[in-house]
Design a protein around this motif. Structure first.
Motif, PDB file in Angstrom:
ATOM      1  N   ILE A 105       0.876  -1.102  -0.036  1.00 18.13           N
ATOM      2  CA  ILE A 105      -0.047   0.003  -0.012  1.00 18.13           C
ATOM      3  C   ILE A 105       0.944   1.347   0.085  1.00 18.13           C
ATOM      4  O   ILE A 105       0.588   2.423  -0.541  1.00 18.13           O
ATOM      5  CB  ILE A 105      -1.124  -0.042   1.276  1.00 18.13           C
ATOM      6  CG1 ILE A 105      -1.987   0.984   1.195  1.00 18.13           C
ATOM      7  CG2 ILE A 105      -0.279   0.331   2.460  1.00 18.13           C
ATOM      8  CD1 ILE A 105      -3.023   0.855  -0.157  1.00 18.13           C
ATOM      9  N   THR A 106       2.110   1.497   0.572  1.00 18.84           N
ATOM     10  CA  THR A 106       2.865   2.454   0.617  1.00 18.84           C
ATOM     11  C   THR A 106       3.263   2.763  -0.680  1.00 18.84           C
ATOM     12  O   THR A 106       3.525   3.967  -1.271  1.00 18.84           O
ATOM     13  CB  THR A 106       4.108   2.263   1.475  1.00 18.84           C
ATOM     14  OG1 THR A 106       3.537   1.936   2.976  1.00 18.84           O
ATOM     15  CG2 THR A 106       4.951   3.603   1.595  1.00 18.84           C
ATOM     16  N   ALA A 107       3.600   1.606  -1.210  1.00 17.66           N
ATOM     17  CA  ALA A 107       4.137   1.793  -3.109  1.00 17.66           C
ATOM     18  C   ALA A 107       2.855   2.374  -3.743  1.00 17.66           C
ATOM     19  O   ALA A 107       3.290   3.052  -4.625  1.00 17.66           O
ATOM     20  CB  ALA A 107       4.478   0.472  -3.474  1.00 17.66           C
ATOM     21  N   ALA A 108       1.945   2.032  -3.596  1.00 19.36           N
ATOM     22  CA  ALA A 108       0.540   2.629  -4.188  1.00 19.36           C
ATOM     23  C   ALA A 108       0.718   4.281  -4.146  1.00 19.36           C
ATOM     24  O   ALA A 108       0.338   5.000  -4.869  1.00 19.36           O
ATOM     25  CB  ALA A 108      -0.737   1.950  -3.672  1.00 19.36           C
ATOM     26  N   LEU A 109       0.833   4.583  -2.902  1.00 19.39           N
ATOM     27  CA  LEU A 109       0.810   6.000  -2.654  1.00 19.39           C
ATOM     28  C   LEU A 109       2.108   6.568  -3.320  1.00 19.39           C
ATOM     29  O   LEU A 109       1.967   7.764  -4.071  1.00 19.39           O
ATOM     30  CB  LEU A 109       0.982   6.351  -0.980  1.00 19.39           C
ATOM     31  CG  LEU A 109       1.137   7.941  -0.543  1.00 19.39           C
ATOM     32  CD1 LEU A 109       0.221   8.746  -1.043  1.00 19.39           C
ATOM     33  CD2 LEU A 109       1.562   8.128   0.868  1.00 19.39           C
ATOM     34  N   GLY A 110       3.115   6.165  -3.230  1.00 17.82           N
ATOM     35  CA  GLY A 110       4.411   6.433  -3.932  1.00 17.82           C
ATOM     36  C   GLY A 110       4.256   6.668  -5.545  1.00 17.82           C
ATOM     37  O   GLY A 110       4.395   7.533  -6.259  1.00 17.82           O
ATOM     38  N   HIS A 111       3.412   5.359  -6.082  1.00 20.51           N
ATOM     39  CA  HIS A 111       3.293   5.463  -7.538  1.00 20.51           C
ATOM     40  C   HIS A 111       2.401   6.887  -7.657  1.00 20.51           C
ATOM     41  O   HIS A 111       2.609   7.286  -9.064  1.00 20.51           O
ATOM     42  CB  HIS A 111       2.405   4.117  -7.967  1.00 20.51           C
ATOM     43  CG  HIS A 111       2.088   4.016  -9.339  1.00 20.51           C
ATOM     44  ND1 HIS A 111       1.042   4.542  -9.843  1.00 20.51           N
ATOM     45  CD2 HIS A 111       2.659   3.476 -10.169  1.00 20.51           C
ATOM     46  CE1 HIS A 111       0.778   4.112 -10.984  1.00 20.51           C
ATOM     47  NE2 HIS A 111       2.073   3.477 -11.483  1.00 20.51           N
ATOM     48  N   ASP A 112       1.333   7.100  -7.115  1.00 23.33           N
ATOM     49  CA  ASP A 112       0.371   8.235  -7.358  1.00 23.33           C
ATOM     50  C   ASP A 112       1.262   9.509  -7.305  1.00 23.33           C
ATOM     51  O   ASP A 112       1.022  10.459  -7.970  1.00 23.33           O
ATOM     52  CB  ASP A 112      -1.038   8.074  -6.599  1.00 23.33           C
ATOM     53  CG  ASP A 112      -1.688   6.900  -6.854  1.00 23.33           C
ATOM     54  OD1 ASP A 112      -1.515   6.476  -7.986  1.00 23.33           O
ATOM     55  OD2 ASP A 112      -2.432   6.430  -5.947  1.00 23.33           O
ATOM     56  N   LEU A 113       1.701   9.692  -5.992  1.00 27.64           N
ATOM     57  CA  LEU A 113       2.331  10.723  -5.661  1.00 27.64           C
ATOM     58  C   LEU A 113       3.651  11.117  -6.739  1.00 27.64           C
ATOM     59  O   LEU A 113       3.641  12.519  -6.962  1.00 27.64           O
ATOM     60  CB  LEU A 113       2.841  10.763  -4.367  1.00 27.64           C
ATOM     61  CG  LEU A 113       3.343  11.996  -3.573  1.00 27.64           C
ATOM     62  CD1 LEU A 113       3.076  11.971  -1.899  1.00 27.64           C
ATOM     63  CD2 LEU A 113       4.789  12.534  -3.761  1.00 27.64           C
ATOM     64  N   ILE A 114       4.675  10.252  -6.970  1.00 25.99           N
ATOM     65  CA  ILE A 114       5.669  10.525  -7.618  1.00 25.99           C
ATOM     66  C   ILE A 114       5.304  10.862  -9.560  1.00 25.99           C
ATOM     67  O   ILE A 114       5.794  11.779  -9.693  1.00 25.99           O
ATOM     68  CB  ILE A 114       6.669   9.320  -7.630  1.00 25.99           C
ATOM     69  CG1 ILE A 114       7.297   9.253  -6.300  1.00 25.99           C
ATOM     70  CG2 ILE A 114       7.818   9.545  -8.621  1.00 25.99           C
ATOM     71  CD1 ILE A 114       8.180  10.388  -6.014  1.00 25.99           C
ATOM     72  N   HIS A 115       4.284  10.113  -9.625  1.00 25.94           N
ATOM     73  CA  HIS A 115       3.755  10.480 -10.673  1.00 25.94           C
ATOM     74  C   HIS A 115       3.266  11.526 -11.114  1.00 25.94           C
ATOM     75  O   HIS A 115       3.114  12.433 -12.161  1.00 25.94           O
ATOM     76  CB  HIS A 115       3.021   9.210 -11.701  1.00 25.94           C
ATOM     77  CG  HIS A 115       3.953   8.082 -12.107  1.00 25.94           C
ATOM     78  ND1 HIS A 115       4.810   8.057 -12.799  1.00 25.94           N
ATOM     79  CD2 HIS A 115       3.855   6.888 -11.633  1.00 25.94           C
ATOM     80  CE1 HIS A 115       5.406   7.036 -12.934  1.00 25.94           C
ATOM     81  NE2 HIS A 115       4.755   6.005 -12.446  1.00 25.94           N
TER      82      HIS A 115
END
Length: 205
Positions: A105-115
């Protein structure tokens, strides 16, 4: 902040930002090499639009290469979906449980935020991601993060100038926490975002 709440808020804000973009900016380059805004938006919404069997099929078509599959689908979907459809795919899925295959789930936030930053920083929109979301990701920056995203931070210390956070050892590389987070995720930045002797190494050309 709960990560699920952070993800929903980030997707809601990114959908609103994309909805306000003039047509010309959808074809502007981003921090993702070779991708315009429309390819990044297509990639961000792919996990919502594709079922797991469809993802597996696309992976097989790409010879098992995750990056090849992602690039192929982003380009094809960007060419066939309207900007309104791309915005809706994000807005209508703010609570979607999609997660990348690695990182949870942390990577999901990273995916959205970074992109999202790939778009807003490249366009010079000046969007500031709320500090609590940035901190959630900064807490998970490790040497493994750098390796996964191909970030070379040898000989530098990332030092945020807007909150108390640093990472690494060496010559200080100073900037906002969200800009330094982009470096940890393998990005380079437009001129003027970083200070320090090593800053030229991380300028997008």
């Amino acid at each position: 902040m709960d990560i699920t709440t952070a993800i929903a808020a980030e997707r809601t804000e990114l959908a609103a930002m994309l909805d306000d973009l003039p047509p010309a900016q959808w074809d502007a380059p981003t921090l993702c090499a070779g991708w315009r805004v429309r390819e990044v938006a297509a990639h961000m919404s792919m996990g919502f639009r594709y079922s797991l069997p469809r993802m597996v099929l696309e992976l097989v078509k790409a010879g098992g290469g995750v990056n090849r599959m992602a690039d192929r689908r982003a380009r094809q979907d960007a060419a066939t979906l309207s900007t309104a459809e791309l915005v809706s795919a994000i807005r209508d899925n703010v609570l979607h449980p999609w997660k990348p295959p690695v990182g949870g789930i942390t990577a999901a936030l990273g995916h959205d935020l970074i992109h999202g930053l790939d778009i807003t920083v490249a366009l010079g929109l000046g969007r500031r991601v709320p500090e609590d979301r940035v901190r959630l990701l900064l807490e998970h920056v490790t040497p493994r993060t750098l390796k996964f995203f191909g970030a070379n931070l040898d000989g530098v210390e990332l030092r945020a100038d807007d909150l108390d956070w640093s990472f690494g050892a060496g010559a200080p590389l100073i900037g906002s926490a969200q800009d330094l987070l982009l470096l940890a995720y393998g990005r380079k930045l437009p001129p003027g975002h970083l200070r320090g002797k090593a800053s030229d190494r991380y300028i997008a050309v």
